[in-house]
Design a protein around this motif. Structure first.
Motif, PDB file in Angstrom:
ATOM      1  N   GLY A 250       0.796  -1.552  -0.104  1.00 56.55           N
ATOM      2  CA  GLY A 250      -0.012  -0.406   0.135  1.00 56.55           C
ATOM      3  C   GLY A 250       0.498   1.481   0.136  1.00 56.55           C
ATOM      4  N   GLN A 251      -0.311   2.896  -0.207  1.00 58.65           N
ATOM      5  CA  GLN A 251       0.576   3.630  -0.094  1.00 58.65           C
ATOM      6  C   GLN A 251       1.365   3.315   0.849  1.00 58.65           C
ATOM      7  N   TYR A 252       0.831   3.800   2.296  1.00 58.99           N
ATOM      8  CA  TYR A 252       1.114   4.128   4.096  1.00 58.99           C
ATOM      9  C   TYR A 252       1.581   2.316   5.028  1.00 58.99           C
ATOM     10  N   ALA A 253       1.201   1.906   4.038  1.00 51.98           N
ATOM     11  CA  ALA A 253       1.497   0.542   5.284  1.00 51.98           C
ATOM     12  C   ALA A 253       1.780  -0.891   4.059  1.00 51.98           C
ATOM     13  N   THR A 254       2.137  -1.950   4.333  1.00 43.56           N
ATOM     14  CA  THR A 254       2.611  -3.507   3.191  1.00 43.56           C
ATOM     15  C   THR A 254       1.896  -4.260   3.973  1.00 43.56           C
ATOM     16  N   GLN A 255       1.421  -4.754   3.710  1.00 44.89           N
ATOM     17  CA  GLN A 255       0.763  -6.678   4.532  1.00 44.89           C
ATOM     18  C   GLN A 255       2.198  -6.936   4.653  1.00 44.89           C
TER      19      GLN A 255
END
Length: 281
Positions: free
Chosen positions: A239-244
């Motif tokens: 994601g733009q602000y977080a990565t799973q």
């Protein structure tokens, strides 16, 4: 005395070569095993203490990655592209290699060098012309565009391998087929292809792996997210602000399995070819 002096040297060389191979295997396998290890941890465990043992094995990461990342659709797209690419490469490259290897004509060697020169051409250099060409053909954003480009890119390696195999076929077999009334296509299908079957297997596996793991071309040519291949589709977890991270790593493990199996098949096929060549000698 010569035999006794040579044998220790051979043993020493064998020990050194095996030690180098074991070291290389460790260097390659440790990162892969570490990815598998992290894929069964929670996101908190990955970020806080990646080397610590997980409280439990989170196998649900794989099911969530499969469903949440729509890996099934991406895998279907990739299998379709890779399978069609392998079929197209085998057909076109075997025909080209057959003409180059079994017939003498003016420009034969130049044609062979033309194919081999493609091995030194990075695909990124022709990315813009490929993009414009696919747009003009009306194929931009479709899976057939990938198949065409993958086929063209794979012919250099395939022709290089197949030409050398076909040149090793005794000319007497082709002459006998001509005496029996066989035409060029009949010789190609009934005489040449069965004899180069191991090479065709190696080419097929290599091209399948290359099409499976290719990232740059699908990213360039495919615009619809539902038509993406797995190499690009796994980016949906970034994601733009977080990565799973736990789902991303689980997805990477899933999509890497076919390439690992393909690498094992290539190794087995190469070993079988080397042993058969040693027996013939």
């Amino acid at each position: 005395m010569r035999t006794s002096s040579i044998r220790p040297g051979r043993r020493r060389a064998a020990v050194i070569s095996h030690a180098v191979l074991v070291l290389y295997a460790v260097i390659v396998l440790v990162p892969l095993l570490f990815v598998v290890y992290l894929s069964v941890k929670t996101i908190a465990g990955i970020l806080a203490a990646p080397l610590s043992a997980p409280d439990r094995i989170h196998t649900e990461n794989y099911s969530q990655a499969w469903v949440g990342g729509d890996l099934g659709r991406f895998l279907i797209n990739t299998v379709f592209v890779a399978g069609a690419t392998v079929a197209a490469v085998l057909l076109t490259s075997s025909l080209a290699a057959y003409v180059i290897a079994r017939y003498s004509f003016r420009g034969n060697q130049l044609l062979y060098l033309f194919f081999v020169a493609g091995l030194a051409l990075p695909i990124q250099i022709v990315a813009l012309p490929l993009f414009i060409l696919m747009r003009q053909l009306g194929l931009l954003g479709s899976l057939p565009s990938l198949i065409l480009v993958f086929t063209a890119a794979g012919m250099s390696f395939s022709v290089f391998i197949l030409v050398n195999f076909m040149r090793s076929i005794p000319a007497e077999l082709q002459e006998a087929a001509v005496v029996d009334g066989a035409g060029p296509l009949q010789i190609y299908w009934h005489v040449v292809l069965p004899l180069v079957r191991p090479a065709l297997g190696i080419v097929a596996i290599f091209e399948f792996i290359n099409a499976w793991k290719e990232f740059f071309l699908p990213l360039l040519l495919i615009q619809n997210p539902s038509d993406m291949t797995v190499s690009v589709g796994v980016l949906s977890f970034v994601g733009q602000y977080a990565t799973q991270w736990q789902l991303l790593l689980a997805a990477l493990v899933i999509v890497s399995l076919p390439t690992i199996v393909g690498a094992l098949l290539v190794t087995r096929q190469l070993r079988r070819n080397l042993l058969s060549g040693a027996v013939k000698m």
